[in-house]
Each structure stands twice: as C-alpha cells, then as structure tokens.
Design an enzyme around this catalytic site. Structure first.
Site, PDB file in Angstrom:
ATOM      1  N   SER A  84      -8.973  -4.544   8.290  1.00 56.57           N
ATOM      2  CA  SER A  84     -10.399  -4.455   8.619  1.00 56.57           C
ATOM      3  C   SER A  84     -10.600  -4.297  10.126  1.00 56.57           C
ATOM      4  O   SER A  84      -9.685  -4.527  10.927  1.00 56.57           O
ATOM      5  CB  SER A  84     -11.117  -5.716   8.133  1.00 56.57           C
ATOM      6  OG  SER A  84     -10.681  -6.842   8.882  1.00 56.57           O
ATOM      7  N   GLN A  91       3.023   0.724  -2.801  1.00 53.52           N
ATOM      8  CA  GLN A  91       3.170  -0.364  -1.830  1.00 53.52           C
ATOM      9  C   GLN A  91       2.579  -1.650  -2.384  1.00 53.52           C
ATOM     10  O   GLN A  91       1.383  -1.724  -2.645  1.00 53.52           O
ATOM     11  CB  GLN A  91       2.453   0.020  -0.528  1.00 53.52           C
ATOM     12  CG  GLN A  91       2.437  -1.070   0.524  1.00 53.52           C
ATOM     13  CD  GLN A  91       1.814  -0.593   1.820  1.00 53.52           C
ATOM     14  OE1 GLN A  91       1.980   0.559   2.221  1.00 53.52           O
ATOM     15  NE2 GLN A  91       1.086  -1.451   2.501  1.00 53.52           N
ATOM     16  N   GLU A 104       2.617   3.583   9.475  1.00 58.93           N
ATOM     17  CA  GLU A 104       1.515   3.976   8.604  1.00 58.93           C
ATOM     18  C   GLU A 104       0.598   4.994   9.249  1.00 58.93           C
ATOM     19  O   GLU A 104      -0.122   5.709   8.588  1.00 58.93           O
ATOM     20  CB  GLU A 104       0.718   2.732   8.207  1.00 58.93           C
ATOM     21  CG  GLU A 104      -0.172   2.923   7.007  1.00 58.93           C
ATOM     22  CD  GLU A 104      -0.706   1.611   6.480  1.00 58.93           C
ATOM     23  OE1 GLU A 104      -1.104   1.586   5.307  1.00 58.93           O
ATOM     24  OE2 GLU A 104      -0.731   0.617   7.221  1.00 58.93           O
ATOM     25  N   TYR A 124       1.656  -4.857  -1.255  1.00 61.93           N
ATOM     26  CA  TYR A 124       1.335  -5.785  -0.170  1.00 61.93           C
ATOM     27  C   TYR A 124       0.128  -6.662  -0.532  1.00 61.93           C
ATOM     28  O   TYR A 124       0.245  -7.852  -0.722  1.00 61.93           O
ATOM     29  CB  TYR A 124       1.014  -5.007   1.115  1.00 61.93           C
ATOM     30  CG  TYR A 124       2.207  -4.658   1.982  1.00 61.93           C
ATOM     31  CD1 TYR A 124       3.495  -4.648   1.478  1.00 61.93           C
ATOM     32  CD2 TYR A 124       2.037  -4.316   3.318  1.00 61.93           C
ATOM     33  CE1 TYR A 124       4.579  -4.321   2.283  1.00 61.93           C
ATOM     34  CE2 TYR A 124       3.110  -3.981   4.131  1.00 61.93           C
ATOM     35  CZ  TYR A 124       4.381  -3.980   3.609  1.00 61.93           C
ATOM     36  OH  TYR A 124       5.439  -3.658   4.407  1.00 61.93           O
ATOM     37  N   SER A 166      -2.327   1.816  -4.310  1.00 63.88           N
ATOM     38  CA  SER A 166      -2.494   3.261  -4.480  1.00 63.88           C
ATOM     39  C   SER A 166      -1.326   3.851  -5.266  1.00 63.88           C
ATOM     40  O   SER A 166      -0.164   3.548  -4.992  1.00 63.88           O
ATOM     41  CB  SER A 166      -2.589   3.939  -3.118  1.00 63.88           C
ATOM     42  OG  SER A 166      -3.662   3.422  -2.364  1.00 63.88           O
TER      43      SER A 166
END
Length: 383
Positions: free
Chosen positions: A360, A115, A235, A117, A151
C-alpha cells in the site's frame, strides 16, 4: 545510471516488432503462447549469462522487448511470475540443483508459477504470515494455511510459498521459502475471487497438508524473509516501462472519449488531461534514469507511489470525461448477467486497488522513511 538506446538496440526493436507481428495472431491459448515464446528464445532475456535462459540481452534490449510486447497487443503473459520473480530469486539464492530443475521449464514455457505471499491477516504486513510448514520424517514439509490475492493460481503448476517453519517464531524470524506443486488434489484448493469488475484474476489458495520436498527450500530453512525481500526487489524494473506503454494506451482512450463527449472544451478537463500526459512522461524518464541502479535507494518504492496514484487519477478522469454515459453499461441489465463493463469503466473500477496491492501507499512511504532516509521507526503500539 543514465539510460539511452543505441543503433543496435533500435535494430533489435525492429526484429522484435517483426517477430511479434508474425506470431501474435497464431496464439491458441495462453499456455501454448508461453511455449511459442520459449521456443523462439524470448523467455529469460534478463537472466544474463546464467546458461539457463534463451537469448542473452543487455538491459536496454530487455526494455525494448518489454515495450514492444506491450505495444503489440500480444496476449497477457501467464509465465511472467516464473520468469521475472522466481527465476532471478533462484539465480541469487537457489542451489545448483534447484536452478537445473526449475529454470529450464520456465525458459521453455512449460511450467507456470504463482506467488504464495499474502494472507487474510498478512497482506501489506507480510511478516504476519501464519501459514505453517512442518518437517516430516520422510524428507518433506506438510503445509497448512491460506493464501489470498494469488494471481494465476488457477493456471499455475507450482507456487513459491512463504511459510513459518519454526512454530515458536514470530514476525520476520522462522520463515522459509518453499517451492510447492499445485497438483495435489485434496491438499491444495484454489477458489477464484470475483471482483467488482466481474472478473476473477485473483484467487484464494488453501493448503491442507500439502507436500513440499526438503530440497525445495530456497536459501535454507529459516531464511525465508531474506529470500522473500530479495524477490520483491525484482518485482519492478524493466516491467515498469512496459506498464507505462499500457498506461499511454489507456490515456489515449481517455483523450478520445473526452473529444467525443466534448468534455475537452472544458479548460479544467484539458488541464487534467495535460497533467496526466506530463506526469506519464516524467515517470518514464525517472524509470529510465533509475533502471539498473544498485543499493537500497528506494527507487522502486517511489515508482510504485507515482504510478499507483497516477493510474487511479486516470480512472477517475475516465468517468469524468464520459459524463452520465459512464454509469450506463453497453447492454441491458439481466439477472443472469448483471452488467458488462467497457474498457474505461473497467479501468476506473480496477484502478481503485492500485494504491493497495503490491504494498500500500502507507507501506511504501514507511519503507522510504525508515530504510532510505533513516528516520526513526514508528513506536510499536502507537495508533
């Protein structure tokens, strides 16, 4: 939505357990394991009746599969980003040609995804993306920029990239969602990020004129923000319940450590352990209650706040029950290999990031306040 398991679901649970018990020890590496899962029809259970998955399964059976997989000790998945994030996004926003090209290799375990982003200046503030994609005359885009905390980029064949295709745009406007092949020597560079745990699950990815085909823009040029937000909605969900199985296993290890060190004799420590157990049960019931719900209820944001704080407190408790032993590695220090962490030390260090990655705590609260509760937006420029 109230959630429960039927007798048929429990029969399916038995089938899943038996298959995992018979195949988990056969795994040679993570990529071959993905192909094993695909060959037996276990990838794409949540793709409904799309025709591109393998087996079809109800929501309850998807939960059964996720929970039993987490309990089995099977290898960590390297194909989950393609299966759980890209695939539902293509089913919702992709063209028929995109679905036909990309979904079958994901279902077979043949192509792995990452991904694209977050960026150094656009993490929680995703609208600050600066990676650029310029349309070329030959029907491709040339992508330049940097992504971070990516990741599995070192294993991935493809990356879905949020990039700015309108050079005069800002914030949410002018973004596009592109599917980019990773095998572009000289144009795509992956650098592992070494963490304080000593491991490197994440990577920096640099795009220097990397190519993406125009027909691989999902949702149309300029609609990247809408597609990206839709993806973030996928997600969390079934995976949250599987995650909680892992949390329960970690809590059990902390309890055993407390018994070994006799920290459990302290009533304060006992109270903290009981609180962790009770909160984990509440999180499971809440996840089951909200699973399958629709609309912008804020449930995924609430769930992220709950589990991130819970897991971080568990990491702190893991060191507390160990006492002075928690600061000592399992073997002597050497310059070649400065330290090695045991499971509870790793838990404590890695869990510090839980309240930051994936949005966050501050971002989750802002989303709940503005989008769910309808509270006034924070004035721009206010510190």
């Amino acid at each position: 939505m109230e959630f429960g398991f039927t007798e048929e679901d429990e029969a399916f649970r038995t089938e899943v357990r038996e298959w995992l018990a018979g195949h988990t020890n056969d795994c040679q590496d993570r990529r071959s394991w993905e192909r094993t899962l695909g060959k037996s029809g276990w990838i794409g259970l949540g793709w409904s009746e799309s025709g591109y998955g393998n087996r079809t399964a109800t929501l309850t059976r998807q939960v059964v599969w996720a929970e039993e997989y987490a309990r089995s000790g099977a290898p960590a998945r390297s194909g989950h980003i393609g299966e759980k994030l890209l695939a539902p996004t293509l089913l919702a926003h992709g063209s028929e040609e995109q679905k036909a090209r990309f979904l079958p290799p994901v279902a077979a375990g043949d192509e792995l995804w990452c991904q694209g982003y977050s960026e150094p200046g656009a993490g929680s503030d995703l609208a600050g993306v600066r990676t650029r994609a310029v349309r070329d005359g030959d029907g491709t885009y040339r992508i330049s920029g940097q992504k971070i905390w990516t990741s599995l980029a070192h294993e991935a064949d493809w990356c879905f990239v949020l990039a700015r295709t309108d050079p005069g745009s800002s914030r949410h406007r002018g973004l596009s969602f592109l599917l980019v092949p990773m095998d572009q020597p000289g144009r795509v560079e992956v650098r592992p990020i070494r963490q304080m745990t000593g491991t490197s699950e994440f990577n920096e990815v640099f795009f220097d004129g990397a190519h993406a085909r125009a027909e691989h823009v999902v949702g149309g040029e300029g609609n990247g923000w809408r597609v990206a937000m839709s993806l973030l909605g996928f997600e969390r969900g079934v995976s949250t319940l599987a995650q909680q199985v892992g949390f329960a296993q970690e809590l059990d290890r902390v309890v055993r450590a407390a018994v070994r060190s006799d920290a459990v004799a302290d009533p304060v420590v006992r109270g903290l352990l009981v609180r962790q157990w009770a909160e984990l049960r509440v999180m499971r019931w809440n996840a089951l209650r909200t699973l399958g719900g629709s609309g912008d209820t804020g449930a995924p944001n609430v769930a992220k706040l709950l589990w991130a704080g819970w897991h971080q407190r568990l990491g702190e408790l893991a060191l507390l029950v160990r006492g002075a032993e928690a600061a000592v590695g399992p073997r002597e220090w050497s310059p070649e290999s400065p330290y090695e962490l045991d499971e509870l030390q790793y838990l404590s260090l890695f869990s510090r990031a839980d309240t930051v990655y994936g949005g966050s705590d501050q971002v989750q609260r802002t989303i709940i306040a503005e989008r769910v509760l309808g509270l006034p937006r924070e004035p721009k420029g206010v510190v």
